[in-house]
Design an enzyme around this catalytic site. Structure first.
Site, PDB file in Angstrom:
ATOM      1  N   GLU A 119      -4.416  12.228 -32.073  1.00 15.17           N
ATOM      2  CA  GLU A 119      -4.105  10.802 -32.632  1.00 15.17           C
ATOM      3  C   GLU A 119      -4.848   9.617 -31.610  1.00 15.17           C
ATOM      4  O   GLU A 119      -5.696   8.612 -32.081  1.00 15.17           O
ATOM      5  CB  GLU A 119      -2.865  10.808 -33.264  1.00 15.17           C
ATOM      6  CG  GLU A 119      -2.674  11.682 -34.400  1.00 15.17           C
ATOM      7  CD  GLU A 119      -1.993  12.887 -34.716  1.00 15.17           C
ATOM      8  OE1 GLU A 119      -2.439  13.214 -32.634  1.00 15.17           O
ATOM      9  OE2 GLU A 119      -1.675  13.837 -34.903  1.00 15.17           O
ATOM     10  N   PHE A 152      11.888  15.276 -41.364  1.00 10.94           N
ATOM     11  CA  PHE A 152      11.733  16.147 -40.897  1.00 10.94           C
ATOM     12  C   PHE A 152      10.378  14.901 -40.743  1.00 10.94           C
ATOM     13  O   PHE A 152       9.201  14.348 -42.085  1.00 10.94           O
ATOM     14  CB  PHE A 152      10.916  16.548 -41.748  1.00 10.94           C
ATOM     15  CG  PHE A 152      10.234  18.141 -41.149  1.00 10.94           C
ATOM     16  CD1 PHE A 152      10.262  18.186 -39.337  1.00 10.94           C
ATOM     17  CD2 PHE A 152       8.571  18.389 -41.799  1.00 10.94           C
ATOM     18  CE1 PHE A 152       9.497  18.955 -38.636  1.00 10.94           C
ATOM     19  CE2 PHE A 152       7.552  18.989 -40.711  1.00 10.94           C
ATOM     20  CZ  PHE A 152       8.264  19.099 -39.215  1.00 10.94           C
ATOM     21  N   GLN A 153       9.815  14.411 -39.456  1.00 11.33           N
ATOM     22  CA  GLN A 153       8.544  14.074 -38.889  1.00 11.33           C
ATOM     23  C   GLN A 153       8.764  12.251 -39.132  1.00 11.33           C
ATOM     24  O   GLN A 153       7.728  11.981 -39.894  1.00 11.33           O
ATOM     25  CB  GLN A 153       7.162  14.717 -39.624  1.00 11.33           C
ATOM     26  CG  GLN A 153       7.268  16.247 -38.715  1.00 11.33           C
ATOM     27  CD  GLN A 153       5.581  16.716 -38.741  1.00 11.33           C
ATOM     28  OE1 GLN A 153       5.684  15.907 -39.948  1.00 11.33           O
ATOM     29  NE2 GLN A 153       5.033  16.570 -38.291  1.00 11.33           N
ATOM     30  N   LYS A 189       4.156   9.095 -48.806  1.00 14.37           N
ATOM     31  CA  LYS A 189       3.804  10.008 -49.586  1.00 14.37           C
ATOM     32  C   LYS A 189       4.204  10.099 -51.016  1.00 14.37           C
ATOM     33  O   LYS A 189       3.124  10.461 -51.534  1.00 14.37           O
ATOM     34  CB  LYS A 189       4.394  11.350 -48.690  1.00 14.37           C
ATOM     35  CG  LYS A 189       3.638  12.588 -49.907  1.00 14.37           C
ATOM     36  CD  LYS A 189       3.612  13.475 -48.453  1.00 14.37           C
ATOM     37  CE  LYS A 189       2.887  14.470 -49.432  1.00 14.37           C
ATOM     38  NZ  LYS A 189       3.421  16.506 -48.997  1.00 14.37           N
ATOM     39  N   MET A 246      -7.676   4.849  -7.466  1.00 13.82           N
ATOM     40  CA  MET A 246      -6.783   3.514  -7.712  1.00 13.82           C
ATOM     41  C   MET A 246      -5.898   3.535  -6.718  1.00 13.82           C
ATOM     42  O   MET A 246      -4.981   2.154  -6.328  1.00 13.82           O
ATOM     43  CB  MET A 246      -7.278   2.793  -9.120  1.00 13.82           C
ATOM     44  CG  MET A 246      -7.137   1.047  -8.854  1.00 13.82           C
ATOM     45  SD  MET A 246      -8.024   0.138  -7.644  1.00 13.82           S
ATOM     46  CE  MET A 246      -9.343  -0.210  -8.748  1.00 13.82           C
TER      47      MET A 246
HETATM   48  C1  LIG Z   1      -2.044   5.916 -19.210  1.00 17.92           C
HETATM   49  C2  LIG Z   1      -2.249   5.521 -17.832  1.00 17.92           C
HETATM   50  N1  LIG Z   1      -1.429   6.686 -16.453  1.00 17.92           N
HETATM   51  C3  LIG Z   1      -1.260   5.347 -15.816  1.00 17.92           C
HETATM   52  C4  LIG Z   1      -2.307   4.528 -14.935  1.00 17.92           C
HETATM   53  C5  LIG Z   1      -2.279   4.150 -13.792  1.00 17.92           C
HETATM   54  N2  LIG Z   1      -3.011   4.297 -12.460  1.00 17.92           N
HETATM   55  C6  LIG Z   1      -4.722   3.253 -13.032  1.00 17.92           C
HETATM   56  S1  LIG Z   1      -5.411   3.410 -11.611  1.00 17.92           S
HETATM   57  C7  LIG Z   1      -5.325   5.446 -11.779  1.00 17.92           C
HETATM   58  C8  LIG Z   1      -6.020   6.786 -10.830  1.00 17.92           C
HETATM   59  C9  LIG Z   1      -6.812   7.024 -11.962  1.00 17.92           C
HETATM   60  O1  LIG Z   1      -7.612   7.944 -11.557  1.00 17.92           O
HETATM   61  P1  LIG Z   1      -9.359   8.415 -11.977  1.00 17.92           P
HETATM   62  O2  LIG Z   1      -9.367   8.696 -13.308  1.00 17.92           O
HETATM   63  O3  LIG Z   1      -9.472   9.504 -10.822  1.00 17.92           O
HETATM   64  O4  LIG Z   1     -10.550   7.233 -11.560  1.00 17.92           O
HETATM   65  P2  LIG Z   1     -10.499   6.894  -9.539  1.00 17.92           P
HETATM   66  O5  LIG Z   1      -9.202   5.474  -9.405  1.00 17.92           O
HETATM   67  O6  LIG Z   1     -10.112   7.840  -8.802  1.00 17.92           O
HETATM   68  O7  LIG Z   1     -12.256   5.903  -9.374  1.00 17.92           O
HETATM   69  C10 LIG Z   1      -3.951   5.616 -12.576  1.00 17.92           C
HETATM   70  C11 LIG Z   1      -2.994   6.953 -12.174  1.00 17.92           C
HETATM   71  C12 LIG Z   1      -2.746   4.356 -15.621  1.00 17.92           C
HETATM   72  N3  LIG Z   1      -3.786   3.562 -15.783  1.00 17.92           N
HETATM   73  N4  LIG Z   1      -3.431   4.873 -17.588  1.00 17.92           N
END
Ligand SMILES: Cc1ncc(C[n+]2csc(CCOP(=O)(O)OP(=O)(O)O)c2C)c(N)n1
Ligand SMILES: [Mg+2]
Lengths: 587, 170
Positions: A53, A115-116, A165, A483
């Protein structure tokens, strides 16, 4: 017709049709079976079956942002609704119109831990612009029409309609959209003319002006982007865009300074800091833009145009607030500008432009493609060049690749760039690209991705296969949550706690398992060929572009620093702005 | 204190649709954004239009108070917002029920005090009174304070209700 009794489910589907809905992104379950039965019986609304979803909401966001029309989602009660929550929060942060229909247990069961069952309106209240629980089939048509009105007027946002529902099965009366008027919600679209005149005067007398514009310009519609371009060219003043606002002004234009903010350009951030008049249009002085608040653009008079009064004076006190729809206000500003008797002195901003050229000469986005590793910036620069002039749309995931995409891809038009800005949701880009491709079947749709983000909604490759969507997933694979790694390098002594991506799948084989084509590129000399091949393939493609693992995103305004204190990369150890202890606590 | 750190107390009236969940929206807004609620009252005031009036007493810097009003304005079922503290003179009232359990001298003293504050005894037994006191919050507070040594056992306050003085309406 209007007085004929229909079932609740029939009413909902008829209301959607009357609202011009063409596509629903959804996933069935017990609490929405009557609605699915109605979907089965008709042909005018297409249902796209996602694989989770969360993917449905991001797909709806991609659809909405690339078309300007609201995206529609249908999910079941309980886990269906809770899976949708992240997407709703994302749409709220980035002001994307989404209508999310959720199934609910029968009204007499509500509150019994059935449920749900989940308290969907309770859970989604803080992540929606508004939400409804409909307990009477006679309220369905009015509620759906109202929801579309609220989602798309004022500052757009997501709406949840929770549908028990028994209400879907009960019978009630239909009302067409024309018979529904909202009682209380009437956002102001015309700006105050006195304020507009004062603003124009300030702009025309400015010595060091800057336009700073955001996603609100895009949300206001393509006309707003045209008017913005017109006004900016009339004035001859420089302009910078936020991450959400890219495309509202043509990137190739010489008045454009690029993106501003934490990873914005040197010239944009410096111009924001040193300006004497700042014209903020449809942006919200977000913390990624301002840096340390007390050091933000200290010498400027600020004009702020926004349809949401709560955006004004929230973080930054402004001198001339104008509440209204961007297109309406810009239209008035242009009229006033053209009729003004006192035009700006010729050459009034000459010194300012000379200063800007000096900043530009730093060439803050320059990089060198040398050595055996592919530089991610290079891959994106080539992607930009090789797709220029095509009917192209880009989505992104979240991370370094997202920032590089914002820096190195060029947007000449609005609605062609979809990224998760406010919430920063990894896993956004792939389903969003699906939504874009559904709306633009013949266009080139590329999800610029990181390998970690791609894993967050990888199941949607199955949806892409089912509907033969030629989406291109362009992974800049650095085997790191890049990042996170960058922040750990800068702020946590290079202790790369849990940011290395262990045990990644073979993306080429993975693509094949999902009926896509997988391409891998490891050689800088083969980047062009790989991109050309990707474009030439008619169906979906996953590109595994193996890039330099150690690359960082620059410029960077470190947390807690002033917005003109940027790391440009390549500083000697210890040089450049430091992260303060206050900054360490910021995100 | 500088202009941006000084804390002000404001009484804000909000006219809303009397519908399911509307109070949760208002309260959720305050908790979600970290605003203070000193008191909150709500009841339906318009039967034909089905509107409720919420009166909120809140505190914050001038910038926060502005934000609170703007954020309230974003809530879809909100019809009108009035800041009674800046709109001009207004009348504020609060009511409290104060139960006092005591005997002998203290009981007599409690009754005397109640008289001075124009509090009414609305329930009485040999060992107790329930006083109804109405007034501005400070007066109610002062009365409760005076009852403390005289056997105050339980207090229930309504929170503030307020309207503009004169012909102004929200
Ligand atoms: C759902 C979610 N969980 C954690 C984060 C924290 N976060 C920001 S950037 C990142 C790393 C992203 O890695 P990647 O997709 O390989 O991109 P890169 O920075 O290596 O280009 C994380 C874990 C986030 N933004 N969103
Ligand atoms: Mg990565």
């Amino acid at each position: 017709m209007a007085n004929q009794e229909m079932t609740g489910a029939e009413i909902v589907i008829k209301a959607l049709k009357d609202q011009g809905v063409e596509v629903i992104f959804g996933y069935p379950g017990g609490a929405v079976l009557p609605l699915y039965d109605e979907i089965f019986k008709q042909n005018s609304i297409r249902h796209i079956l996602v694989r989770q979803e969360g993917g449905a909401v991001h797909a709806a966001e991609g659809y909405a942002r690339s078309t300007g029309k609201p995206g529609v989602v249908l999910v079941t009660s309980g886990p269906g609704a809770t899976n949708a929550v992240t997407g709703l929060a994302d749409a709220l942060m980035d002001s994307i119109p989404v209508i999310c229909l959720t199934g609910q247990v029968a009204t007499h069961m509500i509150g019994n831990d059935a449920f749900q069952e989940a308290d969907t309106v309770g859970i989604t209240r803080p992540v929606t612009k508004h939400n409804y629980l409909v307990k009477d089939a006679n309220d369905l048509a009015r509620t759906v029409h109202e929801a579309f009105y609220v989602a798309t007027n004022g500052r757009p946002g997501p709406i949840v309609i929770d549908l028990p529902k028994d209400v879907q099965l009960a019978s009630g009366k239909y009302l067409p959209p024309s018979m529904v008027k909202h009682k209380s919600y009437k956002p102001q679209v015309k700006g105050d003319l006195k304020a507009i005149k004062a603003a124009v005067k300030l702009i025309s007398n400015a010595k060091r002006p800057i336009f700073y514009t955001g996603g609100g310009v895009i949300n206001s519609g393509p006309k707003a982007s045209k008017l913005l371009t017109q006004l900016v060219r009339l004035t001859g003043h420089p302009i910078t865009n936020t991450l959400m606002g890219l495309g509202a002004y043509p990137a190739s234009d010489k008045q454009f300074l690029g993106m501003l903010g934490m990873h914005g350009t040197y010239e944009a951030n410096n111009a924001m800091h040193d300006c004497d008049v700042m014209v903020c249009i449809g942006a919200r002085f977000d913390d990624r833009i301002t840096g340390r608040l007390d050091a933000f653009s200290p010498k400027s008079k600020k004009i702020h145009i926004d349809i949401d009064p709560s955006s004004i004076n929230k973080n930054i006190q402004v001198d001339i607030p104008i509440v209204g729809d961007v297109a309406h206000v810009l239209e008035d500003m242009i009229k006033v500008w053209k009729s003004e008797v006192h035009k700006p002195e010729a050459g009034a901003t000459k010194k300012w432009w000379a200063q800007i050229q000096e900043w530009r000469a730093k060439d803050c986005l320059k990089f060198e493609q040398k050595g055996k590793a592919i530089k991610p910036q290079y891959a994106l620069q080539r992607l930009n060049e090789l797709t220029k002039g095509m009917d192209r749309y880009f989505t992104t995931e979240v991370g370094q690749h997202q920032m590089w995409a914002a820096q190195y891809l060029q947007f000449e038009e609005p609605n062609r760039w979809m990224t998760s800005g406010g919430l920063g949701t990894m896993g956004y880009g792939l389903p969003a690209a699906m939504g874009v491709q559904i709306a633009h079947p013949d266009a080139l749709v590329v999800d610029v991705a990181g390998e970690a983000s791609t894993m967050m909604n990888i199941q949607e490759l199955s949806t892409i296969l089912q509907y033969r969507l030629p989406v291109k997933v362009f992974i800049l694979n650095n085997e790191y949550m890049g990042m996170v790694r960058q922040w750990q390098e800068l702020l946590h002594g290079g202790r790369y706690s849990e940011s290395y991506m262990e045990s990644l799948p073979d993306f080429v084989k993975l693509a094949e398992a999902f009926g896509s084509t997988g391409l891998r590129c490891t050689d800088p000399d083969k980047v062009d060929d790989c991109i050309k091949e990707m474009i030439a393939i008619k169906g979906p493609v996953v590109v595994d572009m193996i890039v330099d693992k150690a690359e960082n995103v620059f410029p960077m305004v470190p947390s807690g620093a002033a917005h003109n204190e940027m790391l440009l990369g390549g500083e000697a150890d210890g040089a450049g702005p430091k992260v303060t202890s206050d900054g360490l606590s910021l995100v | 204190m500088t202009e941006d750190t000084e804390i002000f107390r404001h009484t804000i009236s909000v006219l809303v649709d009397n519908e399911f969940g509307v109070l949760a929206r208002v309260v959720g807004l305050f908790s979600g954004r970290g605003y203070n609620i000193e008191s909150l009252t709500v009841a339906r005031v318009d039967e034909t239009e089905n509107l409720s009036r919420i009166t909120i007493v809140t505190t914050g810097t001038a910038m926060v108070i502005e934000q609170i009003k703007a954020q309230l304005g974003r809530l879809v079922p909100v019809h009108k917002i009035a800041d009674l503290t800046i709109d001009g003179p207004s009348v504020e009232r609060e009511m409290a029920l104060v139960k006092v359990v005591s005997k002998g001298e203290k009981r007599v003293e409690a009754l005397r005090m109640a008289d001075i504050f124009r509090a009414r005894a609305v329930d009485t037994t040999e060992d107790s009174f329930v006083f109804e006191v109405t007034g501005v919050p400070d007066k109610v507070k002062a009365f409760i304070g005076l009852m403390e040594p005289l056997g105050k056992a339980e207090v229930c306050r309504t929170g503030v209700v307020a309207v503009h003085r004169g012909t102004d309406v929200i």
